[in-house]
Design a protein around this motif. Sequence first.
Motif, PDB file in Angstrom:
ATOM      1  N   LEU A 170      32.703  -7.192 -90.844  1.00  0.00           N
ATOM      2  CA  LEU A 170      33.379  -8.017 -92.003  1.00  0.00           C
ATOM      3  C   LEU A 170      33.537  -6.878 -93.107  1.00  0.00           C
ATOM      4  CD1 LEU A 170      31.539 -11.187 -91.793  1.00  0.00           C
ATOM      5  CD2 LEU A 170      33.835 -10.354 -91.087  1.00  0.00           C
ATOM      6  N   THR A 202      35.024 -15.742 -79.280  1.00  0.00           N
ATOM      7  CA  THR A 202      33.481 -15.633 -79.549  1.00  0.00           C
ATOM      8  C   THR A 202      32.933 -14.260 -79.447  1.00  0.00           C
ATOM      9  OG1 THR A 202      33.211 -17.918 -78.600  1.00  0.00           O
ATOM     10  CG2 THR A 202      31.288 -16.528 -79.000  1.00  0.00           C
ATOM     11  N   SER A 203      32.428 -13.806 -80.587  1.00  0.00           N
ATOM     12  CA  SER A 203      31.754 -12.388 -80.831  1.00  0.00           C
ATOM     13  C   SER A 203      30.186 -12.585 -80.151  1.00  0.00           C
ATOM     14  CB  SER A 203      31.885 -12.091 -82.341  1.00  0.00           C
ATOM     15  OG  SER A 203      31.074 -10.866 -82.244  1.00  0.00           O
ATOM     16  N   ILE A 238      27.475 -10.303 -82.399  1.00  0.00           N
ATOM     17  CA  ILE A 238      27.142 -10.715 -83.533  1.00  0.00           C
ATOM     18  C   ILE A 238      26.119 -11.958 -82.953  1.00  0.00           C
ATOM     19  CG2 ILE A 238      27.731 -12.372 -85.417  1.00  0.00           C
ATOM     20  CD1 ILE A 238      30.416 -11.010 -85.540  1.00  0.00           C
ATOM     21  N   THR A 239      26.363 -12.711 -82.049  1.00  0.00           N
ATOM     22  CA  THR A 239      25.394 -13.880 -81.769  1.00  0.00           C
ATOM     23  C   THR A 239      24.243 -13.321 -81.143  1.00  0.00           C
ATOM     24  OG1 THR A 239      27.459 -15.432 -81.306  1.00  0.00           O
ATOM     25  CG2 THR A 239      25.296 -15.752 -80.009  1.00  0.00           C
ATOM     26  N   PRO A 297      31.007 -17.762 -84.188  1.00  0.00           N
ATOM     27  CA  PRO A 297      31.421 -16.568 -84.655  1.00  0.00           C
ATOM     28  C   PRO A 297      32.531 -16.137 -83.958  1.00  0.00           C
ATOM     29  CG  PRO A 297      29.368 -15.974 -83.582  1.00  0.00           C
ATOM     30  CD  PRO A 297      29.527 -17.351 -83.615  1.00  0.00           C
ATOM     31  N   ARG A 298      33.758 -15.418 -84.554  1.00  0.00           N
ATOM     32  CA  ARG A 298      34.855 -14.886 -83.975  1.00  0.00           C
ATOM     33  C   ARG A 298      34.847 -13.419 -83.888  1.00  0.00           C
ATOM     34  NH1 ARG A 298      34.811 -20.447 -83.811  1.00  0.00           N
ATOM     35  NH2 ARG A 298      36.743 -21.125 -82.821  1.00  0.00           N
ATOM     36  N   GLY A 299      34.265 -13.019 -85.117  1.00  0.00           N
ATOM     37  CA  GLY A 299      34.140 -11.534 -85.183  1.00  0.00           C
ATOM     38  C   GLY A 299      35.183 -10.520 -84.789  1.00  0.00           C
ATOM     39  N   GLU A 300      34.880  -9.559 -84.263  1.00  0.00           N
ATOM     40  CA  GLU A 300      36.028  -8.447 -83.966  1.00  0.00           C
ATOM     41  C   GLU A 300      37.135  -8.949 -82.949  1.00  0.00           C
ATOM     42  OE1 GLU A 300      32.518  -8.163 -81.127  1.00  0.00           O
ATOM     43  OE2 GLU A 300      32.972  -8.304 -83.129  1.00  0.00           O
ATOM     44  N   VAL A 352      38.408 -16.366 -89.194  1.00  0.00           N
ATOM     45  CA  VAL A 352      37.437 -15.213 -88.780  1.00  0.00           C
ATOM     46  C   VAL A 352      36.368 -14.863 -89.559  1.00  0.00           C
ATOM     47  CG1 VAL A 352      37.509 -12.886 -87.779  1.00  0.00           C
ATOM     48  CG2 VAL A 352      39.330 -14.350 -86.982  1.00  0.00           C
ATOM     49  N   THR A 385      33.823 -18.078 -90.131  1.00  0.00           N
ATOM     50  CA  THR A 385      33.052 -18.547 -88.825  1.00  0.00           C
ATOM     51  C   THR A 385      31.920 -17.396 -88.581  1.00  0.00           C
ATOM     52  OG1 THR A 385      34.699 -17.266 -87.674  1.00  0.00           O
ATOM     53  CG2 THR A 385      34.690 -19.681 -88.047  1.00  0.00           C
ATOM     54  N   THR A 386      32.549 -16.195 -88.955  1.00  0.00           N
ATOM     55  CA  THR A 386      31.528 -15.095 -88.719  1.00  0.00           C
ATOM     56  C   THR A 386      30.371 -14.751 -89.652  1.00  0.00           C
ATOM     57  OG1 THR A 386      33.203 -13.762 -87.810  1.00  0.00           O
ATOM     58  CG2 THR A 386      31.499 -12.413 -88.424  1.00  0.00           C
TER      59      THR A 386
END
Length: 474
Positions: free
Chosen positions: A75, A203-204, A207-208, A415-418, A445, A448-449
Amino acid sequence: MVQSLAGMMVPADIFLSWGVQFPSVLATVAEKAAEAAEADGTMVLLAVLLSLVAIYTASKVGGEFFNWLGFPPVLGELVGGVVIGVSAFNLVVFPETGGNADNSLIMLVLSATAGLDPSVAEPTFEVQSEVVSILAELGVIVLLFEIGLESNIRQLLEVGVQSLVVAIVGVVAPFVAGTVGLIAVFHVAPIPAIFAGAALTATSIGITSRVLAEIGRLSSKEGQIILGAAVMDDVLGIIVLAVVASLAKTGEVDVTNIIFLIISASVFLVGAILLGRFFNDTFVALAEQFQTRGRIVIPAFILALLLAYVAAAIGLEAILGAFAAGLVLDETEPGKELEELTKPISDVLVPIFFVTVGTKTNLSVLNPAVPENRAGLVIASFLIVVAILGKLISGFSVFGVENINRVAIGVGMIPRGEVGLVFASVGSESGALSPSLDVAIILMVILTTFLAPPLLRVVFRDEEPEAAEPDTPA
């Protein structure tokens, strides 16, 4: 991209459509060749070097700052790109966002310090922008190759029906709600609506998994279902991305074409994995025989780039081929070693992609003081709500398991992330997204991240943590 007779890099899809659109293709090639002839090669190199200095500085400063705040560094790279891009300092700008030699700070620096001739400033800017864009494309190919390496096929088969159900619901619910809502309520055209809906499916896993490891829940029932579903989300999401990107190229929604694209993307991915098993023995044998540097990583990247080429050549996205190569090579004996060897390459190329996404993000389209921007803000709010609720619903799709935290499973999928940024970038590059919709997706994005890590800690707060677990690479 392919090499033209004038030595200029020209988009490959121009040549693929040569026989159909020869006159317009010839005009485009002539125009690009003229630009290449006018551009000063030395100045192009200097401009690219300054661009990379700005990109890497933004990446590192932003990543470190966001890591210090407790958020994913990716981010920070995105926000760093926003700062040096069209929304702020105009250090790294691109023609498609309205940039030119006159408003590019790098061109001004070259004029002041290296004697850039004003007569060749514009073609130099055009070529420099193209080179940086190519490096960003290589970055996303490496990123998807790395994600493939981190996604274990055996684990996908072992996580069971629960993860599969969560993944499917987590893809279908936000995709359908987002697409239908944009078309029915906001009157967005079908292709952009489908692209925005597809961006909601990601979904990332990095991160999760990092947050789950930090709170000691990685090996819990919830943690295993989340990770399995997130990996499957990656697979399903890449297929969805390949399909919608191809739809954007054709410019029309044809049910027959959609079915064909879904089948071709699925067949390509499964076929590449099955054929890759035959390649595995050859890969291992070569790795054992080679004695020079790069004995593992060079053959691996040959496969990744080859599959990326094949995917692009048959009308899919190159990143699907890179992802398939990563899945294949993860199964080999040197797979874990390859994963470590890929990281330095990823560290160099992937930040170019993320920062470039940020540089192209024009936040001015969300200025509420401008009346026409208010609709974009409303759409952004809608996408954020659908993004959160769509994944929360997936957690409640778990069945047949007692004493399980379904809210935590849903939150873990948020989280959507990358992966979400890949969707936004491909949609922007294809021309399918308007500036306001593009920014709305990026805001979705980001939010949510940001939300997922603290929310995961909250939903697991009242449960007894497990023994400390080693951190999982993001």
